[in-house]
Design a protein around this motif. Structure first.
Motif, PDB file in Angstrom:
ATOM      1  N   UNK A 179       1.679  -6.113   3.327  1.00  0.00           N
ATOM      2  CA  UNK A 179       1.214  -6.229   2.066  1.00  0.00           C
ATOM      3  C   UNK A 179       2.504  -6.290   0.936  1.00  0.00           C
ATOM      4  N   UNK A 180       2.535  -7.416   0.278  1.00  0.00           N
ATOM      5  CA  UNK A 180       3.568  -7.452  -0.679  1.00  0.00           C
ATOM      6  C   UNK A 180       2.977  -7.608  -2.019  1.00  0.00           C
ATOM      7  N   UNK A 181       3.627  -6.589  -3.079  1.00  0.00           N
ATOM      8  CA  UNK A 181       2.838  -6.677  -4.354  1.00  0.00           C
ATOM      9  C   UNK A 181       3.465  -7.848  -5.106  1.00  0.00           C
ATOM     10  N   UNK A 182       2.572  -8.534  -5.648  1.00  0.00           N
ATOM     11  CA  UNK A 182       2.891  -9.611  -6.852  1.00  0.00           C
ATOM     12  C   UNK A 182       3.352  -8.786  -8.025  1.00  0.00           C
ATOM     13  N   UNK A 183       4.394  -9.657  -8.570  1.00  0.00           N
ATOM     14  CA  UNK A 183       4.932  -9.316  -9.736  1.00  0.00           C
ATOM     15  C   UNK A 183       4.716 -10.434 -11.028  1.00  0.00           C
ATOM     16  N   UNK A 205      13.850  -2.863 -11.050  1.00  0.00           N
ATOM     17  CA  UNK A 205      12.825  -2.379 -12.135  1.00  0.00           C
ATOM     18  C   UNK A 205      11.397  -2.152 -11.210  1.00  0.00           C
ATOM     19  N   UNK A 206      10.536  -1.202 -11.851  1.00  0.00           N
ATOM     20  CA  UNK A 206       9.248  -0.780 -10.996  1.00  0.00           C
ATOM     21  C   UNK A 206       8.520  -2.156 -11.334  1.00  0.00           C
ATOM     22  N   UNK A 207       8.786  -3.174 -12.082  1.00  0.00           N
ATOM     23  CA  UNK A 207       7.965  -4.420 -12.025  1.00  0.00           C
ATOM     24  C   UNK A 207       8.624  -5.539 -11.532  1.00  0.00           C
TER      25      UNK A 207
END
Length: 349
Positions: free
Chosen positions: A85-89, A157-159
């Motif tokens: 699972x890869x988080x989108x930004x 960055x967290x984002x």
């Protein structure tokens, strides 16, 4: 004649749309080779909770054995797949042009509805020229920054998006990538060779050969080689021998400066080594222990994908107390690794 704020906003949005809509796919500047390559296999994704999820095969769980006569057959329960699972930004950028700047360029803006004022032909030309300059700089800047961030590990960055430095890591036995712990999941580690003594005879070519074979063993030959200046210089000086016996005895012209632009004219296993100008900027930005300029990446583009939800062109309503035209873009992105051990990273000492 003046132009209404509504007409100005509409014209600004359509101009930005013209500059940006297809830019990530077709018009990427040649000085961002990683982004250009990723866009070749770009895929869009629909709404996702927070992650782009891909199914991966972690093993075959083969129960192969020899048997004869009445020898019992063993059966096993197989669990060969897992999910990464890869988080989108969300990548955003925006700019504004004050009404006074427009006025200084011969364009007077009035509050009003669309078509309430009719701009003269020469005024429209001046306005489009001004917008085009702003949009061109905006497009190039967005693409360059996006490309730069796709190199980094995502910790700035967290984002920030998780990029190349994390997916194809210099230390692939540690860290969690796509929700999978590499210290446990050996199948989820990329190949790596660091500290290569590039000036020793044959050392660089031998290391590259070894990493290439590891990649082939796990998914096929890499089709994209990306490297920094120091690595390319070492490869040219210590790993490449040029022999030319054609038309012996005749006058020849030999040019040591092979290649053009980011294309170096240097190859390994038939794949050209591409110089990435942004490696220098990354070294200045992050000061990594292993400089980017000393690195080389073997990438199999079949197993790395750029996912996005397409560009969203927005014309925000200006604040009540600021006279300006505002324009912005949004794009949700994720860099997805589908197979880790099909890729490699090398670095010279």
């Amino acid at each position: 004649m003046p132009i209404s704020t509504a007409d100005l906003q509409y014209l600004g949005k359509t101009t930005l749309d013209e500059f940006m809509r297809n830019a990530p796919v077709d018009q990427v500047s040649v000085d961002t080779p990683l982004l250009k390559k990723l866009m070749e296999r770009r895929k869009t994704f629909l709404g996702a909770k927070q992650n782009v999820v891909v199914n991966i095969r972690k093993s075959h769980d083969s129960n192969f054995a020899w048997a004869y006569g009445e020898a019992p057959v063993s059966f096993n329960k197989r669990q060969t797949t897992d999910q990464a699972a890869f988080p989108w930004r969300r990548a955003v950028d925006g700019f504004y042009i004050s009404h006074d700047t427009l006025f200084g360029n011969g364009i007077k803006v009035r509050e009003g509805e669309r078509r309430e004022y009719k701009v003269e032909k020469n005024e429209k030309v001046q306005l489009l020229d001004l917008l085009n300059e702003q949009m061109e700089a905006f497009r190039i800047g967005f693409n360059e920054k996006l490309s730069l961030e796709l190199h980094r590990d995502g910790t700035a960055s967290a984002d920030a998006v998780t990029g190349l430095d994390s997916l194809i890591a210099l230390n692939p036995a540690t860290g969690i990538v796509g929700g999978i712990d590499r210290s446990i999941a050996t199948y989820w580690r990329n190949n790596a060779a660091t500290g290569i003594a590039s000036t020793s005879a044959g050392a660089l070519a031998t290391a590259m050969e070894a990493q290439w074979r590891k990649c082939i063993r796990n998914g096929g030959s890499p089709d994209f080689i990306l490297a920094g200046s120091s690595f390319i210089d070492a490869y040219r000086q210590y790993a490449v021998t040029v022999t030319n016996n054609t038309n012996a005895g005749k006058v020849k012209r030999i040019d040591a400066g092979v290649g053009s632009g980011t294309s170096t004219g240097l190859y390994f296993k038939g794949v050209e080594i591409i110089w990435d100008p942004q490696f220098e900027a990354l070294d200045a930005l992050d000061s990594p222990t292993t400089p980017w300029e000393k690195r080389c990446y073997f990438i199999n583009s079949k197993f790395m994908e750029f996912r996005d939800d397409d560009l969203d062109i927005v014309s925000p309503t200006r604040p009540y107390n600021i006279l300006a035209l505002y324009q912005m873009i949004n794009m949700r992105v994720a860099l997805v690794l589908k197979r880790a051990n099909a890729h490699a990273v090398l670095s010279i000492a």
